[in-house]
Design a protein around this motif. Sequence first.
Motif: not given
Length: 160
Positions: A136, A143, A140, A145
């Motif tokens: 993370e 969110t 951002d 990933y």
Amino acid sequence: MKNIKLLKITFFLTLILGFTSCDEGGDPDPGATSVVEMAGDWFVQLNGTGSYYHLSTYNTAADNGKEMWIEDLGTFWEFKAKTPVNTNELTFGGSNLASNYEGYEITINITNATISKGTATTSGGNTSDGISLDIEFSDDAGTVYKLVGYKRTGFSEDEH
């Protein structure tokens, strides 16, 4: 006569230099770094599909077995951070890790990060080490990933 003297001196100097060369003796093996089992170049995909991104994991200057560098070489998000490691479990990660990739400063959170020996199948069908991590980025927030992939083999069919 002069040539014979010169030859003798040259021979004598060669012998002296030969016996005093740079051989330090002992084991010339420099050994490995403390994170050798976790270090390498990796090809990862977002959620295990789509485009491949390049990650690198490598030793810090401290070489203490407690941390390593992880960076994406600008191929995914532009991050480079030191992360705590557990070399026995082949896991790594942490919260609010300072990242500075060529002046781009953020913090990152890495969770569920593991390396598994010989468990991944490369895009070329070869066997390699696997890597998986959730990441993370502070720019951002919220969110997460998931990056999944394999260690670079050097075989052309596995390159991206």
